[in-house]
Each structure stands twice: as structure tokens, then as C-alpha cells.
Design an enzyme around this catalytic site. Structure first.
Site, short mmCIF file in Angstrom:
data_model
loop_
_atom_site.label_atom_id
_atom_site.label_comp_id
_atom_site.label_asym_id
_atom_site.label_seq_id
_atom_site.Cartn_x
_atom_site.Cartn_y
_atom_site.Cartn_z
N GLU A 88 -4.58 -5.22 -11.49
CA GLU A 88 -4.48 -3.92 -12.15
C GLU A 88 -5.77 -3.63 -12.92
O GLU A 88 -6.32 -4.54 -13.56
CB GLU A 88 -3.30 -3.98 -13.13
CG GLU A 88 -3.05 -2.68 -13.87
CD GLU A 88 -1.95 -2.84 -14.93
OE1 GLU A 88 -1.78 -3.94 -15.48
OE2 GLU A 88 -1.29 -1.83 -15.22
N LYS A 188 2.90 3.29 -11.39
CA LYS A 188 3.49 2.41 -12.41
C LYS A 188 4.50 3.16 -13.28
O LYS A 188 4.21 4.22 -13.82
CB LYS A 188 2.39 1.82 -13.28
CG LYS A 188 2.88 0.73 -14.24
CD LYS A 188 1.70 0.17 -15.03
CE LYS A 188 2.12 -0.94 -15.97
NZ LYS A 188 0.96 -1.37 -16.80
N CYS A 221 2.32 -5.24 -13.30
CA CYS A 221 2.26 -5.78 -14.66
C CYS A 221 3.58 -5.74 -15.44
O CYS A 221 4.52 -6.43 -15.09
CB CYS A 221 1.15 -5.05 -15.42
SG CYS A 221 0.55 -5.96 -16.84
#
Ligand code: NAG
Ligand code: NAG
Ligand code: NAG
Ligand code: NAG
Ligand code: NAG
Ligand code: NAG
Length: 519
Positions: A88, A188, A221
Site C-alpha cells: 500500500e 479501501k 491494510c
């Protein structure tokens, strides 16, 4: 602790955080193997990320990172890798504002509605130079690529979620087929104090198909800690391979990157390809290729260099069930029993129940519980003071039990800890945790602090009566290395982990439960 506070105010992306309706079982792959690669990238950062720049300068910086990606794709392909995953924020970096990141954004692609090969059709959309370069790398080297890019998507004010400036800005994972075709994008969902980016209007459940291992799922993440999209995606599509770009700041004793990545692969019984940023000053290191029973990891707080990990792994198929499915399947009785400690043979396996109860009472009289802060949560703790014994600690509705035998001759202090509550610092999420952990010193006040070295050799069985099926088994050893339990899983409404004969000192043995409904 303070280091972590400081780190988080940097506004980086995370802590430390296609669709086919029916996925066919990939039986043809049973017994197959493939070579996977992940790259932990030491990202070249813009020294002044909040200053507004132009597209040309933004591309110059991003191309410096992409030059490194190119070397890694070539190196991975040479070793036979079919897929490579990058971290990321690895191309543009972090610490931007909403305005200053704008020149770094590519146009958000729509792989579901348009079949597009950016390398072959470079001029179909403007502002897609980064996608173009990634696509060509995939095509030229004949390898699937997963990378994370910043994207923009114009929106109309009639869309009630459209930001006032008329565009969405997404933290996006993209996947390219080995012929360069853009085959997936994931935006995300659980942003981690990323003010440059928007949460997408709806959650993406993103998969892409490969000829060597079937479907891969994508998320990013901080997402790893949440039901949406992570658990939802895995359960809905029975996903067995995941590509996971991250920029994770390590937090011991429970949330170091490699520690949690392995726990995730083990808990879901999947292959997990995790690529982290390499930035030791920000506490970012820890990547790996994880199968349910083996891990190939990189963790290095000293080196300034990135690292390519390449490993051959078996394809996990839908026949390989996760032990979480035992308790989450509709026909299993998920109702919580009030089975107590003394009724469970696992805990008191050597003694009769009466004896066991007595031992427990004695332990409580001799060593009363105390409280200690671990990762901002108020844990109930009890020290381990004998060479062997049974102890128990409870908090709210969670009781944790430890049966242990200690083999080392050192006097390092270990405690059994429990926490059952809402975690509220740097994200809000409900946690149920049982943990056997080494304290930083000999004073009880040091329990819960970060430790990276240990010599304690302890055989143990740790278990708890969790109210959630989602328990992640952590087993971290000296020097931030990983170990595997001998046995773990559900038994009589308890989740347990058993370890015997370890040769490396124990830092953390933990059962990290996430009770998603209570977030
Ligand atoms: C990020 O920005 C903060 C100020 O907001 C600064 O203190 C820090 O050094 C920056 N970090 C990086 C990696 O640029
Ligand atoms: C490129 O790859 C995609 C996805 O794997 C596939 O659907 C497509 O047929 C391929 N195109 C060519 C020209 O081989
Ligand atoms: C997955 O299932 C296959 C077939 O039952 C088995 O051979 C293999 O060892 C299992 N792999 C894992 C990682 O559990
Ligand atoms: C766990 O065990 C304790 C002690 O027996 C009990 O009070 C508690 O209700 C149990 N929790 C659940 C969820 O069953
Ligand atoms: C931790 O929890 C215990 C029990 O509820 C309480 O007595 C204690 O004050 C708490 N400690 C802190 C620092 O909040
Ligand atoms: C343990 O730490 C506390 C708090 O830092 C301190 O007050 C106490 O004196 C220490 N005890 C010992 C035995 O060192």
C-alpha cells in the site's frame, strides 16, 4: 507507547490498518503448487507531501518507485513467480492532503464494465500513466501484478456521497493479468486516518481469477481487522488465496505485522500474500507469504533496503476448511454454554477436577490479579510464578485459562492476561483476547509494554470461552520470529492453542478474538 502516538499523527494510511456469484471449487488444482512473490518496498517519499505540485513532478517521483518495482518484477519472474504483490502507498508515498495528492492520482478504472489493457491501449483514458506502466510490466514479464495506487473518479452532485470538489479519491488496489489486462480493482473500505482519500460509496468485494490457483481476494491494510470487506469476502466466495497490500506500523505485543498476518492465514486456512512498506523509522516492516502451515517472512528493523520474498506454495482449495467454519456453520450450535474451567479436561488434563479446583483457588489467593495497559486497553493480568500450574483470569464474559510448564532457568516475568471490551484508540473495534505475554522487566508495571527478545521456554495450553467465532491465534517468538502451535481450534465452546517443545523464547502467545457485532 509514545512512539506509536507520534507515528499515528503522520496520517499514514494504516496502523498500526468481478464478481462471480458462485465460485466453483478449484478441484483441478488439488495438489498443485505455484510460485508467489511479495515485495517489501522502501518507498521513496516526497519530502514535502503537503505542497501542491503538478502531474509531471508527481509522475517523476512515482516513476522512481516504479523503477524499483520493475527490477523486482523481473527478478521475481526469473524465479518463476506467477504473481507478485506490492505494498500500500508504495508508488506515491503518504502524508498528503486531499489537495496535494491530486496530481498523484490515476483515473479510477472500471474493470467490471470495460476490458482494458492499459499497455496496449495507452490512450483510452487520460491520467493513467501509472496503470500503463504496471500493465506493461505484467505483460512483458508474463506475471500477475497486484499494486496499490491512488485513484480519482469524477462524481455528480446528484450523488449524495459525492465530495464538494466533485470527485472521489480512492486508496485502490489494482490487479493485472499476465497479459497486462486490468482485471480487478478494490477501493479501501476501512481508511486509517487517511484524509487524502474517500471511503467508497459502497463496499467492494473484489476477486480476480488466475489459471494457476483460482480466485484471489483483495483488501488493504487496516481492513484486515474488520468484517467488511474481509470476512464477508472470504465467506461469501470461499476465497482461499488473498493478495494484501499494506502499510502497517507494528505494535507489540499483539499487532506486529508478521504476527497478525500469520494468525490470519492460519485462522482462515488460506494462502495470504502480504506486502508491507519498509520504513523502520515509522515502525513499518513485516511482509510474508503465508500458507496455513508455513510462513516465509521478512522483518528487519535495521536494514534500509526493501526485500523480495519468493516461495513455492501449495494451492489451498475449498476442501481445506477453516476451523472457524466449525463454529460459524449454520447447523453448529453457536449458543454459548456456561461450561466452567473445571469441567474441561483440556485445562486440567493431568489432575482430577477437585484437585484442579483447589490448585486454582490457591493460585488466586497467592497471586491476586492486577491491571495493566496493553496497546491502550486495560488488561486483567496474573503473573506466572511457579514452574508449572493452572491459572485463570476473567473479564466481562471472557475467561482465559492457562495450563503451563516452564523449562527455562531465567527469571523473566510472564503474565496471563484477558481483555474483553471495545478498543477505542486509533480505531474503534471490539476485542476479546487471551494472552500469555512476556513483560518488559521484572516489575508488574512493565507488563503490556513492547518486547522483542525473550528466553522463556514454556509448554502451555491457553484457552478461552469466546463469544465470537473469529479468533486469531498469535505465536510470536524472540527476535520477532514466528512459531506454530501443535494444536488449536474449537473444543466444547472453548478456543484453545497448545504448544510444546519450543526452542525459541516466547514473546506472545495470544488468542485475539474479534467480536464484530459489538463494534
Ligand atoms: C508526515 O507529516 C508530519 C507532519 O504532519 C511530519 O512530522 C512527518 O515527519 C512526516 N512524515 C513523513 C514520513 O514524511
Ligand atoms: C488476457 O487475460 C485475461 C484475464 O486472465 C483473459 O480473460 C484474456 O483472454 C487474455 N487476453 C488475451 C489476448 O490473451
Ligand atoms: C488441503 O486439502 C488437500 C486435500 O484434502 C490436502 O491434501 C492438503 O494437505 C490440504 N492443504 C492444507 C494446507 O490444509
Ligand atoms: C465464560 O466462563 C465464565 C466462567 O464460567 C462465565 O461466567 C461466562 O458466562 C462464560 N462466557 C460465555 C460466553 O459463556
Ligand atoms: C482497569 O479495570 C479495573 C477493573 O474494572 C479498574 O479497577 C481499573 O481502574 C482500570 N484501570 C484503568 C487504568 O482504567
Ligand atoms: C515498580 O514500578 C512502579 C511504577 O513505575 C514503581 O512505583 C515501583 O517502585 C516499582 N517497584 C519495584 C519493586 O521496582
Amino acid at each position: 507507547m509514545h512512539r506509536f502516538m507520534a507515528v499515528v499523527t503522520l496520517r499514514t494510511s494504516c496502523i498500526l490498518l468481478l464478481l462471480c456469484p458462485e465460485v466453483l471449487p478449484i478441484d483441478v488444482h488439488t495438489g498443485g503448487h505455484y510460485i508467489a512473490a511479495v515485495y517489501e518496498h522502501h518507498v521513496i517519499l516526497n519530502p514535502n507531501p503537503t505542497i501542491i505540485t503538478d502531474r509531471q513532478s508527481a509522475l517523476e517521483l512515482m516513476n522512481r518507485n516504479l523503477d524499483i518495482y520493475e527490477q523486482q518484477v523481473i527478478a521475481a519472474a526469473k524465479q518463476g513467480a506467477k504473481i507478485i504483490v506490492f505494498p500500500e502507498d508504495g508508488i506515491q508515498g503518504f502524508n498528503f492532503t486531499r489537495t496535494s495528492i491530486y496530481p498523484y492520482l490515476d483515473l479510477n478504472p472500471y474493470p467490471d464494465s470495460v476490458t482494458w489493457n492499459p499497455c496496449k491501449e495507452a490512450h483510452l483514458f487520460k491520467d493513467t500513466e501509472v496503470l500503463h506502466r504496471l500493465s506493461c510490466l505484467a505483460q512483458k514479464n508474463n506475471v500477475f501484478i497486484v499494486a496499490n495506487v491512488g485513484t480519482k473518479q469524477p462524481c455528480k452532485h446528484s450523488d449524495s456521497k459525492c465530495p464538494p470538489d466533485g470527485r472521489y479519491q480512492f486508496n485502490t488496489n489494482v490487479a493485472f493479468s499476465d497479459n497486462g489486462t486490468l482485471i480487478a480493482r478494490y477501493r479501501k473500505w476501512n481508511l486509517y486516518f487517511e484524509y487524502a482519500f474517500d471511503t467508497p460509496p459502497e463496499v467492494d468485494h473484489t476477486l480476480f481469477d488466475t489459471p494457476f490457483a483460482g480466485k484471489f481476494g483483495l483488501f488493504t491494510c487496516f481492513d484486515i481487522l474488520f468484517y467488511e470487506p474481509t470476512v464477508s469476502l472470504i465467506k461469501k466466495y470461499n476465497v482461499k488465496q488473498i493478495a494484501y497490500p499494506t502499510a502497517w506500523m507494528n505494535q507489540l505485543p499483539l499487532l506486529s505485522a508478521v504476527e497478525f498476518q500469520q494468525a490470519f492465514a492460519t485462522a482462515f486456512n488460506i494462502n495470504f500474500l502480504a506486502a508491507n512498506i519498509h520504513h523502520p523509522n515509522l515502525g513499518m516492516t513485516g511482509s510474508g507469504i503465508y500458507t496455513p502451515s508455513k510462513s516465509f517472512i521478512y522483518y528487519d528493523m535495521e536494514s534500509v533496503n526493501g526485500k523480495l520474498i519468493v516461495a513455492e506454495i501449495p494451492v489451498v482449495t475449498s476442501e481445506n476448511k477453516s476451523h472457524m467454519e466449525d463454529i460459524t456453520s449454520p447447523d453448529s450450535n453457536v449458543q454459548k454454554s456456561s461450561l466452567g474451567f473445571h469441567t474441561d479436561n483440556n485445562v486440567c488434563h493431568k489432575e482430577d477436577k477437585v484437585h484442579c479446583e483447589k490448585a486454582l483457588k490457591k493460585a488466586h489467593q497467592t497471586f491476586p490479579v492486577f491491571y495493566g495497559e496493553m496497546m491502550y486497553d486495560n488488561f486483567t493480568l496474573m503473573p506466572i510464578t511457579e514452574t508449572e500450574g493452572n491459572i485463570q483470569v476473567c473479564s466481562n464474559t471472557l475467561c482465559c485459562y492457562l495450563n503451563y510448564q516452564r523449562f527455562d532457568k531465567t527469571n523473566e516475568l510472564y503474565v496471563l492476561g484477558v481483555f474483553d471490551g471495545l478498543h477505542t484508540v486509533h480505531g474503534t473495534y471490539y476485542v476479546q483476547t487471551c494472552v500469555l505475554v512476556k513483560c518488559a522487566g521484572l516489575n508488574y508495571s512493565t507488563c503490556g509494554q513492547e518486547v522483542t527478545e525473550a528466553t522463556g521456554l514454556i509448554d502451555f495450553q491457553l484457552q478461552g470461552n469466546f463469544s465470537t467465532a473469529f479468533v486469531f491465534p498469535l505465536l510470536l517468538t524472540s527476535g520477532v520470529t514466528l512459531d506454530f502451535a501443535n494444536h488449536l481450534g474449537w473444543k466444547n465452546y472453548y478456543y484453545f492453542m497448545q504448544k510444546k517443545g519450543a526452542s525459541t523464547g516466547l514473546i506472545t502467545a495470544g488468542l485475539y478474538g474479534r467480536w464484530y457485532e459489538k463494534d
